[in-house]
Design an enzyme around this catalytic site. Structure first.
Site, PDB file in Angstrom:
ATOM      1  N   ASP A 166       8.859   1.202  -3.023  1.00 10.70           N
ATOM      2  CA  ASP A 166       9.202   1.716  -1.701  1.00 10.70           C
ATOM      3  C   ASP A 166       8.724   3.167  -1.662  1.00 10.70           C
ATOM      4  O   ASP A 166       8.389   3.745  -2.701  1.00 10.70           O
ATOM      5  CB  ASP A 166      10.729   1.649  -1.485  1.00 10.70           C
ATOM      6  CG  ASP A 166      11.147   2.202  -0.124  1.00 10.70           C
ATOM      7  OD1 ASP A 166      10.469   1.914   0.874  1.00 10.70           O
ATOM      8  OD2 ASP A 166      12.149   2.948  -0.056  1.00 10.70           O
ATOM      9  N   SER A 167       8.736   3.736  -0.475  1.00 11.53           N
ATOM     10  CA  SER A 167       8.358   5.143  -0.365  1.00 11.53           C
ATOM     11  C   SER A 167       9.415   6.055  -1.002  1.00 11.53           C
ATOM     12  O   SER A 167       9.132   7.217  -1.251  1.00 11.53           O
ATOM     13  CB  SER A 167       8.183   5.502   1.108  1.00 11.53           C
ATOM     14  OG  SER A 167       9.360   5.171   1.811  1.00 11.53           O
ATOM     15  N   TYR A 197       6.608   7.687   4.343  1.00  9.80           N
ATOM     16  CA  TYR A 197       5.391   6.960   4.706  1.00  9.80           C
ATOM     17  C   TYR A 197       5.355   6.734   6.228  1.00  9.80           C
ATOM     18  O   TYR A 197       4.301   6.573   6.811  1.00  9.80           O
ATOM     19  CB  TYR A 197       5.357   5.579   4.025  1.00  9.80           C
ATOM     20  CG  TYR A 197       4.972   5.557   2.562  1.00  9.80           C
ATOM     21  CD1 TYR A 197       4.960   6.706   1.780  1.00  9.80           C
ATOM     22  CD2 TYR A 197       4.609   4.352   1.949  1.00  9.80           C
ATOM     23  CE1 TYR A 197       4.615   6.656   0.427  1.00  9.80           C
ATOM     24  CE2 TYR A 197       4.253   4.291   0.614  1.00  9.80           C
ATOM     25  CZ  TYR A 197       4.259   5.440  -0.150  1.00  9.80           C
ATOM     26  OH  TYR A 197       3.914   5.380  -1.477  1.00  9.80           O
ATOM     27  N   GLY A 198       6.537   6.702   6.810  1.00 12.44           N
ATOM     28  CA  GLY A 198       6.675   6.281   8.208  1.00 12.44           C
ATOM     29  C   GLY A 198       6.008   7.175   9.233  1.00 12.44           C
ATOM     30  O   GLY A 198       5.810   6.778  10.372  1.00 12.44           O
ATOM     31  N   CYS A 254       9.239  -1.908   1.464  1.00 16.61           N
ATOM     32  CA  CYS A 254       9.073  -0.820   2.422  1.00 16.61           C
ATOM     33  C   CYS A 254       8.450  -1.444   3.661  1.00 16.61           C
ATOM     34  O   CYS A 254       7.368  -2.039   3.586  1.00 16.61           O
ATOM     35  CB  CYS A 254       8.143   0.239   1.833  1.00 16.61           C
ATOM     36  SG  CYS A 254       7.683   1.548   2.988  1.00 16.61           S
ATOM     37  N   ASN A 255       9.143  -1.349   4.772  1.00 18.62           N
ATOM     38  CA  ASN A 255       8.627  -1.961   6.003  1.00 18.62           C
ATOM     39  C   ASN A 255       7.337  -1.306   6.460  1.00 18.62           C
ATOM     40  O   ASN A 255       6.450  -1.974   6.986  1.00 18.62           O
ATOM     41  CB  ASN A 255       9.665  -1.839   7.113  1.00 18.62           C
ATOM     42  CG  ASN A 255      10.810  -2.791   6.922  1.00 18.62           C
ATOM     43  OD1 ASN A 255      10.816  -3.871   7.478  1.00 18.62           O
ATOM     44  ND2 ASN A 255      11.785  -2.410   6.105  1.00 18.62           N
ATOM     45  N   HIS A 264      15.795   1.900   4.745  1.00 21.06           N
ATOM     46  CA  HIS A 264      16.902   2.863   4.761  1.00 21.06           C
ATOM     47  C   HIS A 264      18.026   2.435   5.712  1.00 21.06           C
ATOM     48  O   HIS A 264      19.165   2.855   5.548  1.00 21.06           O
ATOM     49  CB  HIS A 264      16.407   4.240   5.224  1.00 21.06           C
ATOM     50  CG  HIS A 264      15.703   5.023   4.170  1.00 21.06           C
ATOM     51  ND1 HIS A 264      14.490   4.662   3.663  1.00 21.06           N
ATOM     52  CD2 HIS A 264      16.054   6.160   3.522  1.00 21.06           C
ATOM     53  CE1 HIS A 264      14.109   5.542   2.762  1.00 21.06           C
ATOM     54  NE2 HIS A 264      15.047   6.463   2.654  1.00 21.06           N
TER      55      HIS A 264
HETATM   56  N1  DGL Z   1      11.275   2.925   3.326  1.00 20.87           N
HETATM   57  C1  DGL Z   1      10.502   3.133   4.505  1.00 20.87           C
HETATM   58  C2  DGL Z   1      10.423   1.846   5.337  1.00 20.87           C
HETATM   59  O1  DGL Z   1      11.059   0.861   5.037  1.00 20.87           O
HETATM   60  C3  DGL Z   1      11.069   4.243   5.363  1.00 20.87           C
HETATM   61  C4  DGL Z   1      10.951   5.608   4.806  1.00 20.87           C
HETATM   62  C5  DGL Z   1       9.602   6.255   5.029  1.00 20.87           C
HETATM   63  O2  DGL Z   1       9.285   6.645   6.154  1.00 20.87           O
HETATM   64  O3  DGL Z   1       8.886   6.385   4.055  1.00 20.87           O
HETATM   65  O4  DGL Z   1       9.701   1.822   6.307  1.00 20.87           O
END
Ligand code: DGL
Length: 267
Positions: A10-11, A42-43, A73-74, A186
């Site tokens: 994940d990020s 990452y978002g 991570c979505n 999150h």
């Molecule tokens: N974990 C990231 C997701 O599921 C969100 C956090 C990010 O922006 O990196 O998209």
């Protein structure tokens, strides 16, 4: 039988909510987790950057001899899964498709809300997959970028979290949705606050559980489950210090782990 570990990335720390579901469904499996805490979020990044970062995350996990990788991570799942599948041979699982299937099963009136990071919503991945499978359903998407720092800060149920949720989610409830996909790893940390804001008539869909089930089915079909054992080994890596990592591990896994720091840029 395949005793190699499952890789999960994940990020940051949000992917621990996915680890939690995988551990519940596959307790005997060894897990190697990587959280890219140095380069979070990452978002807010472009598709190209998310894919480049994700490819490095996959290379790191492959160096740990994993048998499959879950993109917990979505943002990475919705922007980079297809590119990563072309780049690597290892079985790769994203969280979007399981979330879509769960949402379609959950809704009764065919109105589904999707919340996620700006990059996840911009990718249109959730909406596209839902419309492909059920063109009769309506999808309403909303980027909720502030939920990530709130969750990281532990502001999951205070006034700031409640006001933010009200501001973001009001327009979705006005559309009459009865299912809401928590399209960011999150967001389950804010589940109570989000649930109270949208009300009991809206089912909250966390793709993590369905992702874990899909992984289990795959390993079973490939005869690649770990040999029966008490409890799998768990290793955690991050690309920078993560002050809240241990606390979140404690919350998600009921156990505290200290992550090892690695230089992700070298992968
Ligand atoms: N974990 C990231 C997701 O599921 C969100 C956090 C990010 O922006 O990196 O998209």
């Amino acid at each position: 039988m395949d005793n190699r570990p499952i890789g999960i990335f994940d990020s940051g720390v949000g992917g621990l909510t996915v680890v939690k579901e995988i551990v519940k469904v596959l307790p005997q499996e060894d897990i190697v987790y990587f959280g890219d805490t140095a380069r979070l979020p990452y978002g807010s990044k472009s598709k190209e950057t998310v894919t480049r970062f994700s490819a490095q995350d996959v290379r790191f996990l492959l160096s740990k001899n994993v048998k499959a990788i879950v993109i917990a991570c979505n943002t990475a799942s919705s922007n980079s899964l297809e590119s990563l599948r072309q780049m690597f041979d290892v079985p790769l699982f994203g969280v979007v498709l399981p979330g879509v299937q769960e949402a379609i099963a959950a809704t009764k009136n065919g109105k589904i809300g999707i919340i996620g990071t700006a990059a996840t919503i911009r990718s249109g991945a959730y909406a596209r997959l839902i419309q492909e499978q059920r063109p009769d359903m309506q999808v309403f998407s909303k980027a909720c970028p502030l939920f990530v720092p709130l969750a990281e800060e532990g502001f999951v149920q205070n006034t700031i979290a409640q006001l933010t949720a009200k501001e973001y989610l009001g327009e979705l409830t006005e559309k009459g949705i009865d299912a809401l996909v928590l399209g960011c790893t999150h967001y389950p940390l804010l589940k109570r606050c989000i649930g109270e804001t949208v009300g009991e008539s809206v089912r909250l869909v966390d793709p993590a559980r369905a992702t874990a089930m899909q992984l289990k089915d795959f390993l079973q079909q490939k005869d690649a489950l770990h040999a029966p054992t008490q409890e799998g080994k768990r290793s955690f890596y991050c690309s920078d210090d993560a002050a809240n990592f241990s606390a979140l591990c404690e919350r998600a896994l009921k156990q505290s782990y200290t992550p090892r720091i690695i230089d992700i840029e070298s992968y």
